[in-house]
Design a protein around this motif. Structure first.
Motif, PDB file in Angstrom:
ATOM      1  N   ASN A 129      42.781  28.754  36.581  1.00  0.00           N
ATOM      2  CA  ASN A 129      43.711  29.272  35.567  1.00  0.00           C
ATOM      3  C   ASN A 129      42.963  30.022  34.462  1.00  0.00           C
ATOM      4  N   LYS A 130      41.789  29.463  34.052  1.00  0.00           N
ATOM      5  CA  LYS A 130      40.995  30.122  33.010  1.00  0.00           C
ATOM      6  C   LYS A 130      40.540  31.495  33.478  1.00  0.00           C
ATOM      7  N   ARG A 131      40.051  31.556  34.715  1.00  0.00           N
ATOM      8  CA  ARG A 131      39.571  32.838  35.245  1.00  0.00           C
ATOM      9  C   ARG A 131      40.716  33.836  35.365  1.00  0.00           C
ATOM     10  N   PHE A 132      41.887  33.341  35.721  1.00  0.00           N
ATOM     11  CA  PHE A 132      43.064  34.225  35.827  1.00  0.00           C
ATOM     12  C   PHE A 132      43.390  34.833  34.468  1.00  0.00           C
ATOM     13  N   LYS A 133      43.347  34.012  33.432  1.00  0.00           N
ATOM     14  CA  LYS A 133      43.689  34.484  32.082  1.00  0.00           C
ATOM     15  C   LYS A 133      42.704  35.528  31.570  1.00  0.00           C
ATOM     16  N   THR A 134      41.447  35.394  31.988  1.00  0.00           N
ATOM     17  CA  THR A 134      40.435  36.368  31.541  1.00  0.00           C
ATOM     18  C   THR A 134      40.349  37.585  32.478  1.00  0.00           C
ATOM     19  N   GLY A 135      41.236  37.638  33.449  1.00  0.00           N
ATOM     20  CA  GLY A 135      41.271  38.803  34.333  1.00  0.00           C
ATOM     21  C   GLY A 135      40.286  38.755  35.482  1.00  0.00           C
ATOM     22  N   GLU A 136      39.609  37.617  35.674  1.00  0.00           N
ATOM     23  CA  GLU A 136      38.650  37.484  36.791  1.00  0.00           C
ATOM     24  C   GLU A 136      39.402  36.940  38.010  1.00  0.00           C
ATOM     25  N   TYR A 137      40.213  37.812  38.618  1.00  0.00           N
ATOM     26  CA  TYR A 137      41.160  37.361  39.637  1.00  0.00           C
ATOM     27  C   TYR A 137      40.480  36.900  40.927  1.00  0.00           C
ATOM     28  N   SER A 138      39.432  37.590  41.316  1.00  0.00           N
ATOM     29  CA  SER A 138      38.719  37.181  42.537  1.00  0.00           C
ATOM     30  C   SER A 138      38.110  35.798  42.360  1.00  0.00           C
ATOM     31  N   GLU A 139      37.506  35.567  41.184  1.00  0.00           N
ATOM     32  CA  GLU A 139      36.907  34.266  40.916  1.00  0.00           C
ATOM     33  C   GLU A 139      37.986  33.188  40.829  1.00  0.00           C
ATOM     34  N   ALA A 140      39.134  33.553  40.242  1.00  0.00           N
ATOM     35  CA  ALA A 140      40.248  32.598  40.152  1.00  0.00           C
ATOM     36  C   ALA A 140      40.694  32.168  41.544  1.00  0.00           C
ATOM     37  N   ILE A 141      40.775  33.136  42.454  1.00  0.00           N
ATOM     38  CA  ILE A 141      41.176  32.833  43.837  1.00  0.00           C
ATOM     39  C   ILE A 141      40.204  31.850  44.475  1.00  0.00           C
ATOM     40  N   ASP A 142      38.914  32.075  44.240  1.00  0.00           N
ATOM     41  CA  ASP A 142      37.900  31.166  44.809  1.00  0.00           C
ATOM     42  C   ASP A 142      38.143  29.729  44.364  1.00  0.00           C
ATOM     43  N   PHE A 143      38.435  29.552  43.065  1.00  0.00           N
ATOM     44  CA  PHE A 143      38.672  28.199  42.556  1.00  0.00           C
ATOM     45  C   PHE A 143      39.984  27.619  43.097  1.00  0.00           C
ATOM     46  N   TYR A 144      41.030  28.457  43.191  1.00  0.00           N
ATOM     47  CA  TYR A 144      42.308  27.982  43.740  1.00  0.00           C
ATOM     48  C   TYR A 144      42.158  27.530  45.189  1.00  0.00           C
TER      49      TYR A 144
END
Length: 941
Positions: free
Chosen positions: A13-28
């Motif tokens: 969620n943190k990565r999504f909010k900062t616009g790091e969508y690829s990294e957010a996907i990895d964590f999800y």
């Protein structure tokens, strides 16, 4: 809830909010794995949230297929979840699945009647569907009418052909294609292909079938159930000569059928889809077996046989359908060997029709089949089949069979050389070749044996053996009055003479003899009365001899011979390919060179081992002169033609010559003008060795550095060239390749946002950014310069705004020892702070922010000062708290000094930026205007 699961989800969620969508996907995805491992009651709600988050992240990355997939998984868990429905609706709309999107929109409206966000989407989708229905109704009428016209006996042939052309246009659309099949159009096409005598009509129908087969595998099944290979073969045997492009059209149809059934597309560099391969294995096997059996039919013309062999070789190899083992198991090897035993210039009653390219194509096919066999048992079976075939030929005892046996061995030596060498090692084979070569009364046997001796002398050990037993016979054959035999003997002697390669200290024959052989080859090449077959052999002779640096210089100095070589290469005759391209590689010294370490050299000398020596005329100044001579005579035009080859080895050599020429800046424009960039794009992505792809990519990088990318890579090509350039950023590539790729990407980043997005997709920036931390000064500089040109892209801005030290590192780089790196970092910061408030705040994370900014604004270098004042102005304009920090430092005093009227060695542009910063500080009430520095006095112009 599992604490690790919750942490992973929150980090996403943190990565999504900062616009790091690829990294957010990895964590999800990691969280999803944890959720799947947890108990059902614990994970169900969490999985629902993760699926929705994944859908949202993929929407941000414009990966609508994945977004729809994860939204659907969420809906499976909770069918009336509005967020999941809304995200799937968005994805469906972008995927042009308007019916599905409309259904989701209707359901959302029912669930939340007051949801205003869905209303405009419903209206938009409704309009699209109404228009689509209208078009579909119109399209259905057109298909129905055109098929009726095509089936009408009242129409003349001209109008019938026009109807077929109209259907061709309709078939390009999926809906039109479905209607053609639904109205039994394929059955009508079969009827016209078998009964109508109009060749142009048949050609158009074949093209319609190509379009039909492109859309989906089900269409292919419909086509092959009606139109079998015998119908297509009949088209080729009766119409290919009188109807231009019939052969190409039928070949393309078969490739389209195979591509749609397997997912393999050589033109688009798409690998086979395992699921499709498994589902349609039976149909694919039937088509391939049919092709293999037909390639040896006696009724075929040579050009048709070549087209079938090309289809087999293109699809059989490991990276394609990996069909080699099946070919061997289905007795297909026997059919290929039958073709390999044929000679164009030797005709018996049972001979097949072949072209000058057939032997090249069959050798390539044999090589690719053998390369598919990944275990000793399969290779042993291949070798046993080959040996049995040759044995059966020799057992018949007649001269025709002996000739065919030796012709097959020659083809194997040019293809899977290990198999050819095993055939040679059989008792009596070499002796028989030598006897045949000495058979004065039989010129056919002499010719075939001479070719086999040439092919057999492939390596130093083999060549030495052949030289000791066969050189006398070759010299004797060279005295023959038959030019065809004489030229083959000449090539054999050239090959023996070249065994030392580039080693100037090793020669089996004298320099005087090599000079005479070179002159003889050039004589054949230049004589206008000689047919192309003789010139082909002359080219091959030069290919061997041109390993010698003296011969290279001889060829380059003889403009007539060099021009003749380039012109014959432009003919497109693939039988010329080996000789021409090998000579070009030798002339440009673009072959791999073994690096000999000094200590190893001394050790070899001490042990009295032979040490290869570089020829004086292989030094850089000689190589440059040869490259320039080739470029001047437009060798690129020849390379463009030769690149049509299916041989990966040959395509690698073509890449090498391109790259050798592109190492000189002023020659790159000629490569672009002569169509080299389009070919290099193909060479860098498809049907090339991995090394060849890298070499071609390096040539593209060199072009991209020197020439405006919009000129070098017009239109879509600017985006297409990004992928090969990114491969050069791999750690296995040389530092020079890394540097040239970064420089080319720096220039490409200026083209447009679409190209920038192409560079940044799939974590592309991480490959570029890696070099910012390199000790190598030029690599670090190029990486920072590339970053500066990409920095305004929204994706990169979001990345720099994230929870990381990227902005801080840019600040540090502003005082890099390399002035150009520092300027690029300052430029990147200037642009970033102009568009990002977060970046402005993050500048102060650097411990030395004050010293670095002060250094910039007070620099005597105009560029540095301009960028420094620009950054400071951005900081002050952005936020009062930031402005306070600046005003409290000496930076403020420098700004005050800059705007003084008496300071006249600073540009008005910098003065205006300083004034704007001070005015903003006044507005914040952080400073007051003073009499000695009235801000109104600064020139506004």
């Amino acid at each position: 809830m599992n604490s690790n699961l919750n942490e992973l989800k929150e980090e996403g969620n943190k990565r999504f909010k900062t616009g790091e969508y690829s990294e957010a996907i990895d964590f999800y995805l990691k969280a999803l794995k944890e959720a799947n491992d947890a108990s059902e009651c614990e994970s169900s709600e969490c999985r629902l949230a993760i699926y929705k988050n994944l859908a949202a992240a993929y929407l941000k990355l414009n990966d609508h297929s994945q977004a729809a997939q994860y939204a659907s998984k969420a809906i499976e868990l909770s069918p009336y979840d509005v967020k999941a429905l809304f995200r799937r609706m968005q994805a469906f709309e972008q995927l042009k699945m308007y019916n599905e999107a409309f259904k989701d929109a209707i359901l959302i409206q029912k669930l939340e009647p007051k949801n205003n966000a869905v209303v405009p989407i419903l209206q938009r989708l409704n309009a699209i569907l109404q228009e689509s229905n209208k078009q579909q109704t119109s399209l259905e009428y057109k298909v129905k009418t055109m098929l009726e016209y095509l089936n009408s006996n009242d129409l003349n042939e001209e109008k019938r052909l026009q109807s077929a052309n109209n259907i061709l246009v309709l078939a390009k659309e999926k809906v039109g294609c479905d209607m053609i099949i639904a109205r039994k159009g394929i059955s009508l096409f079969r009827q016209l292909l078998t009964s109508n005598q109009n060749g142009e009509l048949k050609l158009t129908i074949v093209r319609v079938l190509c379009e039909v087969c492109k859309h989906k595998p089900e269409n292919v099944i419909a086509v092959i159930s009606e139109i079998n290979s015998d119908i297509l073969l009949d088209l080729l045997t009766k119409y290919w000569k009188c109807v231009e492009e019939m052969l190409t059209a039928v070949q393309y149809l078969v490739q389209t059928i195979l591509s749609t059934l397997t997912g393999f597309n050589p033109k688009q560099n798409q690998k086979p889809d395992d699921a499709l391969m498994k589902k349609y294995e039976k149909q694919v096997d039937t088509i391939m077996i049919d092709l293999v059996k037909k390639c040896s039919l006696r009724i075929l013309d040579g050009e048709v046989r070549d087209a079938i062999l090309e289809l087999i070789s293109r699809n059989v190899e490991r990276e394609a359908l990996n069909w080699g083992l099946k070919l061997v198991k289905n007795d297909g090897l026997h059919h290929i060997l039958e073709v390999s035993s044929q000679l164009e210039e030797v005709k018996y009653e049972s001979s097949m029709k072949i072209t000058r390219n057939t032997r090249y194509q069959v050798a390539l096919t044999l090589e690719r089949v053998y390369s598919c066999l990944d275990n000793d048992k399969a290779r042993e079976e291949y070798v046993n089949i080959v040996k049995e075939y040759i044995r059966s030929k020799l057992m018949s005892g007649d001269s025709e069979s002996k000739v065919e046996a030796i012709a097959t061995i020659t083809a194997l030596l040019y293809g899977p050389i290990d198999v050819g060498n095993q055939c040679l090692s059989q008792e009596g084979i070499v002796e028989m070749m030598l006897v045949m070569a000495g058979a004065d009364e039989d010129e056919t046997q002499q010719r075939v044996a001479a070719e086999a001796i040439i092919a057999a002398a492939s390596k130093k050990d083999k060549c030495t053996s052949i030289a000791s037993s066969g050189s006398k016979i070759l010299k004797k054959l060279y005295q023959s009055k038959n030019e065809s035999i004489k030229v083959r003997a000449l090539v054999g002697l050239c090959k023996i003479g070249s065994v030392g390669g580039t080693d100037a200290s090793f020669r089996l024959i004298s320099d005087f003899s090599i000079t005479k052989l070179t002159a003889a080859c050039k004589k054949y090449l230049l004589n206008p009365s000689k047919d192309r077959d003789l010139k082909k052999w002359a080219c091959e002779g030069l290919a061997y001899l041109s390993l010698d640096a003296d011969v290279k210089e001889d060829i380059i100095d003889d403009k007539s011979a060099l021009s003749a070589l380039i012109e014959i290469a432009k003919s497109g005759d693939m039988s010329i390919l080996y000789g021409a391209i090998t000579t070009f590689v030798n002339l440009t010294n673009s072959y791999d060179k073994k690096e000999i370490l000094p200590e190893m050299l001394e050790l070899a000398k001490f042990a009295k081992q032979h040490v290869p020596e570089e020829h004086e005329k292989d030094k850089a100044e000689y190589v440059e002169r040869r490259c320039r001579s080739l470029a001047e005579l437009k060798v690129t035009s020849a390379l463009v033609v030769l690149s049509k080859t299916e041989s990966k080895t040959s395509r690698e050599m073509i890449s090498r010559v391109f790259n050798a020429i592109c190492q000189y800046q002023d020659l790159r424009g000629g490569v672009v003008q002569q169509g080299g960039t389009k070919v290099l794009l193909s060479l860098s992505t498809t049907n090339n060795t991995e090394k060849g792809k890298i070499i071609a990519a390096q040539a593209l990088a060199r072009i991209g550095i020197t020439i405006n990318p919009e000129v070098a890579f017009p239109g879509q090509r600017s985006a297409e060239v990004v992928r090969p350039l990114m491969t050069l950023l791999h750690h296995d590539c040389t530092s020079l390749q890394n540097f040239e790729a970064l420089m080319a990407l720096t220039n490409l980043a200026q083209v447009n946002e679409s190209v920038q997005n192409q560079i940044l997709k799939d974590k592309g920036y991480s490959k570029i950014e890696h070099f910012m931390y390199e000790e190598h000064e030029l690599l670090r500089r190029a990486s920072v310069q590339c970053t500066a040109n990409l920095i305004m892209n929204e994706t990169l801005v979001n990345l720099y705004e994230g929870n990381n030290d990227r902005v801080k590192f840019l600040v540090v780089l502003c005082e890099d020892d390399d002035i150009e790196t520092a300027k690029a970092a300052a430029g990147a910061l200037a642009m970033l702070t102009h568009v990002s408030s977060k970046a402005c705040h993050k500048i102060f994370d650097a411990k030395r922010w004050f010293e670095i900014l002060l250094m910039l604004v007070s620099s005597k270098d105009a560029e540095f000062q301009h960028r420094g004042v620009y950054i400071v102005n951005n900081l002050i304009q952005n936020d009062r708290t930031i402005a306070e920090k600046i005003v409290e430092t000496n930076i403020f005093e420098v700004l005050m000094a800059i705007v003084r009227p008496e300071v006249d060695d600073i540009s008005q542009q910098v003065k205006q930026l300083a004034k704007a910063a001070l005015l903003k500080a006044q507005e914040y009430k952080l400073i007051k205007a003073t009499e000695d520095c009235n801000l109104g006095d600064v020139n506004e112009s």
